[in-house]
Design a protein around this motif. Structure first.
Motif, mmCIF file in Angstrom:
data_model
loop_
_atom_site.group_PDB
_atom_site.id
_atom_site.type_symbol
_atom_site.label_atom_id
_atom_site.label_comp_id
_atom_site.label_asym_id
_atom_site.label_seq_id
_atom_site.Cartn_x
_atom_site.Cartn_y
_atom_site.Cartn_z
ATOM 1 N N TYR A 25 0.823 -1.200 0.000
ATOM 2 C CA TYR A 25 0.000 0.000 0.000
ATOM 3 C C TYR A 25 0.862 1.256 0.000
ATOM 4 O O TYR A 25 1.830 1.372 0.749
ATOM 5 N N THR A 31 -6.918 4.741 -3.985
ATOM 6 C CA THR A 31 -7.170 3.300 -3.914
ATOM 7 C C THR A 31 -8.341 2.937 -4.812
ATOM 8 O O THR A 31 -9.348 3.647 -4.841
ATOM 9 N N ASN A 59 -3.602 2.156 -5.679
ATOM 10 C CA ASN A 59 -3.525 0.914 -4.926
ATOM 11 C C ASN A 59 -4.682 0.028 -5.363
ATOM 12 O O ASN A 59 -5.843 0.453 -5.314
ATOM 13 N N ILE A 96 -7.917 3.444 5.230
ATOM 14 C CA ILE A 96 -8.100 4.098 3.929
ATOM 15 C C ILE A 96 -9.375 4.921 3.989
ATOM 16 O O ILE A 96 -10.471 4.369 4.122
ATOM 17 N N ALA A 99 -11.891 5.916 -1.480
ATOM 18 C CA ALA A 99 -11.539 4.938 -2.503
ATOM 19 C C ALA A 99 -12.516 5.019 -3.662
ATOM 20 O O ALA A 99 -13.691 5.381 -3.494
#
Length: 295
Positions: A25, A31, A59, A96, A99
């Motif tokens: 990561y 992401t 990611n 996170i 995303a």
């Protein structure tokens, strides 16, 4: 076979969620969560993990829905809403905060659910070869499959308890492969998915997970009345050779994202239902463009 990891979250009495990162990561990158199609696993996204440009852009985090891969729950019943909640809890557990979410087939409506539940977390969604309807007469009139007819025989056949030596019959796997990849599945790919399915769906617990997953597919709720709550941008990709959900259905449904920051449909000529696997070049390039635009 799989390099899947697992993570613990509190949903459904405590759950173990199967996931895979493409590489270590990198907090400086956005992401892209990827949610796989019916009965498959994180392995569906091997073409995405292998794409250097996509991997350099974001990611890559594949998550396995309830009933799939290595994902397990304390409670035996689950729906697509549960998978959406689980995905959000995984992001929280991994630290996170935002995303993008890409979803193939059933993953597309999981992505939409995640965007509805957490508009501050989901930056944008990329549905692939999907539908936002239930298995309705309306969708069949627009050229979509009859999911009730497809799923019901398997649901009935999976109703009785089995022994520890049971594995999913290859005939069921081949039926999924035909709908997702088309008739011309390369022999190596077919063998890979036979083995992967039989690892993931073994014994009575595997039979039950497969049955509930099939019931979810057949009996799911539609999202038409809720799509106006999706605020993030939407990039929907749909193949002309999709045997499950039609381009006319996608054309009608993308218009229902009336409050999206930007909702676009791109049609992939010759694309099959499991578009991320059958047409990765088109999907990966579109994902890179979308992420760079909205990050």
């Amino acid at each position: 076979m799989s390099t899947t990891d697992t993570i613990q979250i509190p949903h459904l009495g405590g759950s173990t969620i199967g996931y895979r990162f493409g590489k270590a990561y990198d907090a400086s990158l956005p992401t892209l969560v990827m949610v796989n199609s019916f009965s498959t696993s994180v392995e569906l996204y091997r073409p995405q993990f292998a794409d250097e440009k996509l991997s350099a852009t974001a990611n890559l985090l594949a998550l396995e829905p309830y009933g799939h891969g290595r994902t397990r729950a304390s409670y035996g019943q689950f729906t697509y809403w549960d998978t959406a909640i689980a995905g959000l809890q995984v992001l929280d557990a991994l630290g996170i905060s935002q995303a993008f979410v890409l979803g193939t087939s059933q993953g597309g409506w999981v992505a939409a659910r995640m965007a509805m539940l957490a508009p501050g977390t989901v930056t944008g969604i990329i549905p692939l070869g999907t539908s936002m309807d239930f298995e309705s007469q309306r969708s069949r009139e627009l050229g979509c499959w009859d999911g009730i007819e497809f799923c019901t025989p398997a649901i009935d056949a999976l109703a009785e308890a089995v022994g520890d030596d049971w594995v999913i019959p290859v005939e069921l796997v081949d039926a999924v492969l035909a709908e997702g990849f088309g008739e011309d599945v390369p022999a190596d790919d077919r063998a890979f998915w036979h083995e992967t399915h039989q690892e993931n769906y073994a014994g009575d617990a595997g039979r039950e997970r497969l049955r509930i997953s099939s019931i979810n597919l057949r009996d799911r709720d539609g999202l038409h009345g809720r799509l106006d709550s999706v605020r993030c941008p939407v990039l929907w990709l749909h193949g002309t050779a999709d045997r499950v959900y039609s381009v006319p259905n996608a054309e009608a449904e993308v218009e229902l994202f009336v409050n999206s920051a930007g909702a676009e449909l791109r049609v992939v000529e010759g694309g099959q239902h499991f578009l991320s696997a059958t047409d990765p070049d088109e999907v990966n390039a579109a994902a890179v463009e979308f992420i760079n635009r909205w990050r």
